[in-house]
Design a protein around this motif. Structure first.
Motif, PDB file in Angstrom:
ATOM      1  N   ASN A 181      47.060  34.166  44.782  1.00 56.64           N
ATOM      2  CA  ASN A 181      45.761  34.659  44.334  1.00 56.64           C
ATOM      3  C   ASN A 181      46.013  35.787  43.340  1.00 56.64           C
ATOM      4  N   LEU A 182      45.558  35.566  42.110  1.00 60.17           N
ATOM      5  CA  LEU A 182      45.820  36.544  41.046  1.00 60.17           C
ATOM      6  C   LEU A 182      45.079  37.855  41.286  1.00 60.17           C
ATOM      7  N   ASP A 183      43.978  37.820  42.045  1.00 56.96           N
ATOM      8  CA  ASP A 183      43.186  39.034  42.253  1.00 56.96           C
ATOM      9  C   ASP A 183      43.371  39.618  43.650  1.00 56.96           C
ATOM     10  N   SER A 184      44.415  39.192  44.335  1.00 56.38           N
ATOM     11  CA  SER A 184      44.620  39.665  45.700  1.00 56.38           C
ATOM     12  C   SER A 184      45.062  41.129  45.733  1.00 56.38           C
ATOM     13  N   VAL A 200      49.863  37.949  44.542  1.00 54.34           N
ATOM     14  CA  VAL A 200      49.744  37.998  43.076  1.00 54.34           C
ATOM     15  C   VAL A 200      50.991  37.370  42.459  1.00 54.34           C
ATOM     16  N   LYS A 254      51.728  41.933  36.514  1.00 56.80           N
ATOM     17  CA  LYS A 254      50.776  42.564  37.429  1.00 56.80           C
ATOM     18  C   LYS A 254      51.452  42.886  38.773  1.00 56.80           C
ATOM     19  N   LYS A 271      51.972  46.538  40.556  1.00 58.02           N
ATOM     20  CA  LYS A 271      51.505  46.788  41.927  1.00 58.02           C
ATOM     21  C   LYS A 271      52.650  47.263  42.819  1.00 58.02           C
TER      22      LYS A 271
END
Lengths: 224, 224
Positions: A45-48, A54, A111, A115
């Motif tokens: 999930n790219l928006d996790s 991610v 990303k 993170k």
């Protein structure tokens, strides 16, 4: 028995059989990739909020977005059942899909690094991968400029061996990037001897076989 | 300007230039490999009591024995300045050297595993490497049976595209094996951000460029 026509027939049959294997290894790699990411790695999930979910977008899109569509694009040039202009357009368009999904896949790993507070672009995998992707975009631009717009036939013909050889080199570079990426991940996770590691090994072999069968099918089809 | 002869001249010039680059990247990889193993990794010795010095024989021989001689063999088929029978023999003989040194290189890593009490053949690198080496020996045997002994011309011609395509696929498989090996070692040593890691990255790039330039030079030479 040994006339040129017989040879052609032999290569044509071999090429079309190997094309089928290429599709099979492509789909097999997709399945193994999904089993790995969904069953062992907690999904993608790219928006996790989870940095590892991610990250998981990266291997998924770099294979199923970038490598798979690039390989299908290479085969489509001869195998799509339509007139040659349509084959060329499918070839061009699949490469565009590969570039688009590849950009999202590369974004995912940047990303993840942000993170997880990791440095960017330090590993051999990242160097090979980024070099491949940049050269791939250049090859696509050259291909479009030479073969999609009107050009003198002589100029087009002159660069055909370069376009073919360059494209094949890029396919293998992308396979190298994928294998080093899987190798890096498994060594980093320190899961050498278990089931997951074996699954990833089979995934790596399947991606390698996809690359090999795409190359061989395209190479033999040129002798038809 | 755009006659077939002009194209041939263009490919011939390009092929011979790229061959020079292939030799350069081969030598550059050898130098980087030696700097890495001698300066950072304590040297190499197959009979050492130190397991890491035994291991170091493996990357050295798998590149400078196996990959380097295999690449030079591929180029020798067209570039050795002698009659065609001599070119063929050099092609055959360099591959034999590659196999012989490759066997010693593989022996080194098995000896290292035994000394360090590690399992054999668990990593993706080992799977790709062993598959490559076994198929390479098969390709060499087929090549010898078909092209070194008397055969009907039709049979020989029929399998030329297979011999060329298979050989190239094996070159890239060997490059993949090398890159995954370097990636595994650097990740395992946990030296991601330092000078040694950067040296190994450049070594990996140089080996990749050796493979690419060998492939491109051989491919373009076929259009001459």
């Amino acid at each position: 028995m040994d006339t040129v026509d017989d040879h052609r027939h032999f290569y044509k049959r071999s090429a079309s059989r190997i094309t089928i294997f290429a599709h099979i290894f492509g789909i097999l790699s997709l399945i193994l990739m999904l089993v790995w990411l969904l069953h062992y790695r907690g999904g993608l999930n790219l928006d996790s909020a989870s940095s590892s979910r991610v990250f998981n977008v990266h291997p998924f899109l770099m294979f199923f977005g970038f490598i798979f569509f690039a390989g299908e694009a290479m085969m489509a040039y001869k195998t799509v059942l339509a007139d040659h202009d349509t084959q060329k357009f499918v070839h061009f368009f699949f490469h565009l899909v590969a570039i688009t999904l590849g950009i999202v896949g590369i974004h995912a790993t940047f990303k993840f690094h942000d993170k997880a507070r990791l440095k960017h672009m330090y590993s051999l995998h990242s160097w090979i991968g980024m070099a491949t992707f940049c050269l791939y975009i250049l090859q696509w631009l050259f291909g479009m400029a030479l073969y999609l717009f009107p050009r003198p036939m002589g100029t087009r013909a002159r660069f055909v061996p370069w376009h073919i050889t360059g494209g094949r080199a890029l396919l293998y570079m992308a396979i190298c990037a994928a294998e080093t990426g899987l190798m890096e991940k498994v060594t980093f996770l320190d899961i050498h001897y278990n089931r997951e590691a074996r699954l990833v090994n089979f995934l790596g072999l399947s991606i390698l076989l996809f690359g090999l069968t795409v190359d061989i099918s395209v190479a033999l089809a040129r002798h038809v």
